[in-house]
Structures are given as structure tokens and as C-alpha cells.
Scaffold this active site. Structure first.
Site, PDB file in Angstrom:
ATOM      1  N   ALA A   1       0.866  -1.171   0.000  1.00 32.89           N
ATOM      2  CA  ALA A   1       0.000   0.000   0.000  1.00 32.89           C
ATOM      3  C   ALA A   1       0.909   1.229   0.000  1.00 32.89           C
ATOM      4  CB  ALA A   1      -0.900  -0.015   1.228  1.00 32.89           C
TER       5      ALA A   1
ATOM      6  N   GLY B   1       0.677  -4.844   0.927  1.00 35.48           N
ATOM      7  CA  GLY B   1      -0.568  -4.898   0.171  1.00 35.48           C
ATOM      8  C   GLY B   1      -0.393  -5.570  -1.188  1.00 35.48           C
TER       9      GLY B   1
ATOM     10  N   GLU C   1      -0.758  -9.086  -0.462  1.00 41.87           N
ATOM     11  CA  GLU C   1      -2.168  -9.323  -0.108  1.00 41.87           C
ATOM     12  C   GLU C   1      -3.065  -9.319  -1.345  1.00 41.87           C
ATOM     13  OE1 GLU C   1      -1.707  -6.152   2.835  1.00 41.87           O
ATOM     14  OE2 GLU C   1      -2.751  -7.445   4.246  1.00 41.87           O
TER      15      GLU C   1
ATOM     16  N   GLU D   1       5.136  -4.906   6.960  1.00 43.75           N
ATOM     17  CA  GLU D   1       4.464  -3.833   7.705  1.00 43.75           C
ATOM     18  C   GLU D   1       5.032  -3.658   9.108  1.00 43.75           C
ATOM     19  OE1 GLU D   1       2.901  -6.145   5.895  1.00 43.75           O
ATOM     20  OE2 GLU D   1       1.284  -5.243   4.722  1.00 43.75           O
TER      21      GLU D   1
HETATM   22  N1  CAA Z   1       4.648   3.107  -0.756  1.00 45.73           N
HETATM   23  C1  CAA Z   1       5.086   4.263  -1.299  1.00 45.73           C
HETATM   24  N2  CAA Z   1       6.207   4.349  -2.011  1.00 45.73           N
HETATM   25  C2  CAA Z   1       6.950   3.236  -2.162  1.00 45.73           C
HETATM   26  C3  CAA Z   1       6.565   2.013  -1.609  1.00 45.73           C
HETATM   27  C4  CAA Z   1       5.345   1.967  -0.871  1.00 45.73           C
HETATM   28  N3  CAA Z   1       4.869   0.827  -0.361  1.00 45.73           N
HETATM   29  N4  CAA Z   1       7.524   1.092  -1.916  1.00 45.73           N
HETATM   30  C5  CAA Z   1       8.457   1.737  -2.649  1.00 45.73           C
HETATM   31  N5  CAA Z   1       8.123   3.025  -2.805  1.00 45.73           N
HETATM   32  C6  CAA Z   1       8.868   4.057  -3.528  1.00 45.73           C
HETATM   33  C7  CAA Z   1      10.098   4.532  -2.756  1.00 45.73           C
HETATM   34  O1  CAA Z   1       9.736   5.500  -1.795  1.00 45.73           O
HETATM   35  C8  CAA Z   1      10.934   5.084  -3.878  1.00 45.73           C
HETATM   36  O2  CAA Z   1      10.433   6.357  -4.235  1.00 45.73           O
HETATM   37  P1  CAA Z   1      11.498   7.575  -4.523  1.00 45.73           P
HETATM   38  O3  CAA Z   1      12.258   7.123  -5.743  1.00 45.73           O
HETATM   39  O4  CAA Z   1      10.603   8.740  -4.779  1.00 45.73           O
HETATM   40  O5  CAA Z   1      12.362   7.681  -3.327  1.00 45.73           O
HETATM   41  C9  CAA Z   1      10.620   4.160  -5.052  1.00 45.73           C
HETATM   42  O6  CAA Z   1       9.396   3.508  -4.720  1.00 45.73           O
HETATM   43  C10 CAA Z   1      11.680   3.086  -5.248  1.00 45.73           C
HETATM   44  O7  CAA Z   1      11.854   2.428  -4.011  1.00 45.73           O
HETATM   45  P2  CAA Z   1      13.307   2.251  -3.312  1.00 45.73           P
HETATM   46  O8  CAA Z   1      14.232   3.348  -3.704  1.00 45.73           O
HETATM   47  O9  CAA Z   1      13.045   2.039  -1.853  1.00 45.73           O
HETATM   48  O10 CAA Z   1      13.774   0.901  -4.021  1.00 45.73           O
HETATM   49  P3  CAA Z   1      14.750  -0.217  -3.423  1.00 45.73           P
HETATM   50  O11 CAA Z   1      14.993  -1.157  -4.570  1.00 45.73           O
HETATM   51  O12 CAA Z   1      15.918   0.387  -2.734  1.00 45.73           O
HETATM   52  O13 CAA Z   1      13.891  -0.976  -2.287  1.00 45.73           O
HETATM   53  C11 CAA Z   1      11.909  -2.057  -1.390  1.00 45.73           C
HETATM   54  C12 CAA Z   1      12.762  -1.717  -2.641  1.00 45.73           C
HETATM   55  C13 CAA Z   1      12.688  -2.989  -0.472  1.00 45.73           C
HETATM   56  C14 CAA Z   1      10.646  -2.715  -1.895  1.00 45.73           C
HETATM   57  C15 CAA Z   1      11.577  -0.745  -0.632  1.00 45.73           C
HETATM   58  O14 CAA Z   1      11.074   0.213  -1.554  1.00 45.73           O
HETATM   59  C16 CAA Z   1      10.551  -0.918   0.457  1.00 45.73           C
HETATM   60  O15 CAA Z   1      10.888  -1.399   1.522  1.00 45.73           O
HETATM   61  N6  CAA Z   1       9.294  -0.522   0.183  1.00 45.73           N
HETATM   62  C17 CAA Z   1       8.229  -0.570   1.186  1.00 45.73           C
HETATM   63  C18 CAA Z   1       7.718  -1.971   1.386  1.00 45.73           C
HETATM   64  C19 CAA Z   1       6.643  -1.962   2.466  1.00 45.73           C
HETATM   65  O16 CAA Z   1       6.896  -1.633   3.596  1.00 45.73           O
HETATM   66  N7  CAA Z   1       5.423  -2.372   2.094  1.00 45.73           N
HETATM   67  C20 CAA Z   1       4.286  -2.382   3.002  1.00 45.73           C
HETATM   68  C21 CAA Z   1       3.496  -1.094   2.872  1.00 45.73           C
HETATM   69  S1  CAA Z   1       2.191  -0.942   4.075  1.00 45.73           S
HETATM   70  C22 CAA Z   1       0.972  -1.974   3.525  1.00 45.73           C
HETATM   71  O17 CAA Z   1       1.059  -2.554   2.480  1.00 45.73           O
HETATM   72  C23 CAA Z   1      -0.236  -2.091   4.420  1.00 45.73           C
HETATM   73  C24 CAA Z   1      -1.226  -3.117   3.976  1.00 45.73           C
HETATM   74  O18 CAA Z   1      -1.372  -4.154   4.585  1.00 45.73           O
HETATM   75  C25 CAA Z   1      -2.103  -2.885   2.838  1.00 45.73           C
END
Ligand code: CAA
Length: 258
Positions: free
Chosen positions: A66, A109, A112, A132
Site C-alpha cells: 500500500a 498490500g 495481499e 508492515e
Molecule cells: N509506498 C510508497 N512508495 C513506495 C513504496 C510503498 N509501499 N515502496 C516503494 N516506494 C517508492 C520509494 O519510496 C521510492 O520512491 P522515490 O524514488 O521517490 O524515493 C521508489 O518507490 C523506489 O523504491 P526504493 O528506492 O526504496 O527501491 P529499493 O529497490 O531500494 O527498495 C523495497 C525496494 C525494499 C521494496 C523498498 O522500496 C521498500 O521497503 N518498500 C516498502 C515496502 C513496504 O513496507 N510495504 C508495506 C506497505 S504498508 C501496507 O502494504 C499495508 C497493507 O497491509 C495494505
């Protein structure tokens, strides 16, 4: 309403293909995207020309969760009133089979959403997780329930409480995904599977999906009774008559979805 195309939909024969389209943020799932996705899937669910649907992302990400930016500053009341996951539930109600083709990250998400699909094809490079816990929250779109049903308590606790990612091979061994295929083939292989399914009886496809999903909601005895009624019900369809007749006549069945 957003006019941005957060998903890209196209059809290929009897298959509806949708690509999640926020590549700059690894297909982070904001409410607008999920709304567009639900609208598209519901449209195809009503379209007799579409028998099977395929959801995919790109090589780098199915979806990395998400949209964190969209949620970060929201209060409890805002989250409660917005009830963003209600829209996700519309995807669970789709009757036709949905195949997910996942490459790269399928996290939070994204994982999910993938688990709301019926068959999951993973590229070798795919990584799955519910990270998360790193954000001080837990999954909110069914992850604690569907992951546990898919892989069991030991695996689900490990993934959800440590935030670790599963490789495609680990996900296959755990029962989270249906098949793992070479990176370069993941979309084509998933599409081939969709086309193969699209040749089957469209009514039986929907009923088969409903019957399997019932196994998650009921006891064994009730589930078997439910299955039996659906099995008998299919004898009211032209497709059952055609399927059995074609077998006996040693020819390919021509299903019409009635
Ligand atoms: N939401 C918003 N933006 C996201 C995102 C997310 N879930 N995942 C990645 N992005 C964005 C990053 O902020 C980044 O944007 P910028 O270039 O503007 O900085 C871009 O995507 C590329 O990401 P990274 O630079 O972080 O890429 P990476 O290859 O170094 O890392 C990753 C990849 C490990 C997937 C890392 O992006 C990450 O940890 N993302 C978040 C994963 C996460 O925590 N997901 C759970 C979200 S909460 C949820 O989903 C609740 C639910 O139950 C529905």
C-alpha cells in the site's frame, strides 16, 4: 476522481489483462489504483467474452505494498472513516478466475492483492513479504489471515513478525505460489495458463473457484455438501452436456458458457 491511468487494461482473446502502472513507486497501491482495478475487474466479470483475468506489474515489482506516503500522516479516525480496504473487498468478490503474474517485489498490500488472486505465477526473482512490522503496523488487507491459510502458522508468524522476504522458491515450497518460472517467461507463461483455462467451460471455471474458496470459510462436511450441490447444478448447463458428449465422441469440446 483521478484521470491518471494507474492501471493499463487490455484484452487478448478471452483473457482480460491488467498491468499495475505506478512504476516510479514500485506500483505502490493507493486507493485510486485499487478503485480503478476493482472497476476494471468488475467490468470484465460481467463481460461474457472474458473468461479469465490476469493481473501483473512489471519486472521490478508486482507491487511493493500500500502507498506509505498516502497513509503516513493519517489519524485513526481518518483511516477508520475512509475504510480503504472496503474497495479491496470488491476484488475478492470477482467470480471469474484471476491469475497473478509476479516478478520482483510483492510486498505488504502487493502480497495481499496477489493472495486475493486464484493462481499465482512467480518469476524466479520474485520476493514476497509482509514488511508492515517495520512500519509499526501489521497487514491490513487480509495478510495475517490469507498468508496463514496459505503457508501455516510457522511460516506466517516468521514473515509477519520479522518482516523477512521469501524467495520465489521458498514461496513455492511453502505453498504461497502455484508455479515458479524463469524471469524472462513469467508474463508469457502466465498468459498461456490463462488462455488454457479460457478454453474450459466458463461456468465451471467460476463454480470451481467458488467451491475452492468455500474451503477457507467452512467445515469439511459443509464444504463437501456445498461442492456436491454445485456439482449437480452444473448438470443444468449446456457446457456439461457438450463436455461429456465431446469426450465420448473423441473430439474437442466447444463450450458456450451456458
Ligand atoms: N509506498 C510508497 N512508495 C513506495 C513504496 C510503498 N509501499 N515502496 C516503494 N516506494 C517508492 C520509494 O519510496 C521510492 O520512491 P522515490 O524514488 O521517490 O524515493 C521508489 O518507490 C523506489 O523504491 P526504493 O528506492 O526504496 O527501491 P529499493 O529497490 O531500494 O527498495 C523495497 C525496494 C525494499 C521494496 C523498498 O522500496 C521498500 O521497503 N518498500 C516498502 C515496502 C513496504 O513496507 N510495504 C508495506 C506497505 S504498508 C501496507 O502494504 C499495508 C497493507 O497491509 C495494505
Amino acid at each position: 476522481m483521478s484521470s491518471e491511468q494507474l492501471i493499463l487494461g487490455e484484452t487478448d482473446g478471452h483473457v482480460g489483462i491488467v498491468r499495475l502502472n505506478r512504476p516510479k513507486v514500485l506500483n505502490a497501491l493507493n486507493p485510486e489504483l485499487i478503485g480503478q482495478l476493482a472497476n476494471q475487474l468488475e467490468e470484465w466479470d460481467k463481460d461474457p467474452n472474458i473468461h479469465v483475468m490476469l493481473i501483473t506489474g512489471n519486472e521490478k515489482a508486482f507491487a511493493a505494498g500500500a502507498d506509505i506516503g498516502d497513509m503516513a500522516d493519517r489519524s485513526l479516525l481518518e483511516m477508520y472513516d475512509r475504510d480503504q480496504f472496503a474497495v479491496w473487498e470488491r476484488i475478492v468478490k470477482i467470480k471469474k478466475p484471476i491469475v497473478a503474474a509476479a516478478s520482483g517485489f510483492a510486498l505488504g498490500g502487493g502480497c495481499e492483492l496477489m493472495m486475493m488472486c486464484d493462481i499465482i505465477i512467480a518469476a524466479e526473482c520474485a520476493q514476497f513479504g509482509q514488511p508492515e512490522i517495520n512500519l509499526g503496523i501489521i497487514p491490513g488487507a487480509g495478510g495475517t489471515q490469507r498468508l496463514t491459510r496459505a503457508v501455516g502458522k510457522a511460516g506466517a508468524m516468521d514473515v509477519i513478525l520479522t518482516g523477512r522476504f521469501l524467495s520465489a522458491q521458498e514461496a513455492l515450497a511453502a505453498g504461497l505460489v502455484s508455479r515458479v518460472v524463469p524471469d524472462e517467461n513469467y508474463f508469457d507463461d502466465a498468459l498461456k495458463i490463462c488462455h488454457k483455462m479460457a478454453m474450459k467451460g466458463p461456468v465451471a471455471l467460476k463454480i470451481g473457484k467458488e467451491a475452492v474458496n468455500k474451503a477457507f470459510e467452512t467445515t469439511l462436511g459443509e464444504g463437501v455438501q456445498f461442492e456436491r450441490k454445485l456439482f449437480y447444478m452444473l448438470f443444468a448447463t449446456d457446457d456439461q452436456k457438450e463436455g461429456m458428449k465431446a469426450f465420448l465422441e473423441k473430439r474437442k469440446a466447444q463450450f458456450i458458457g451456458k
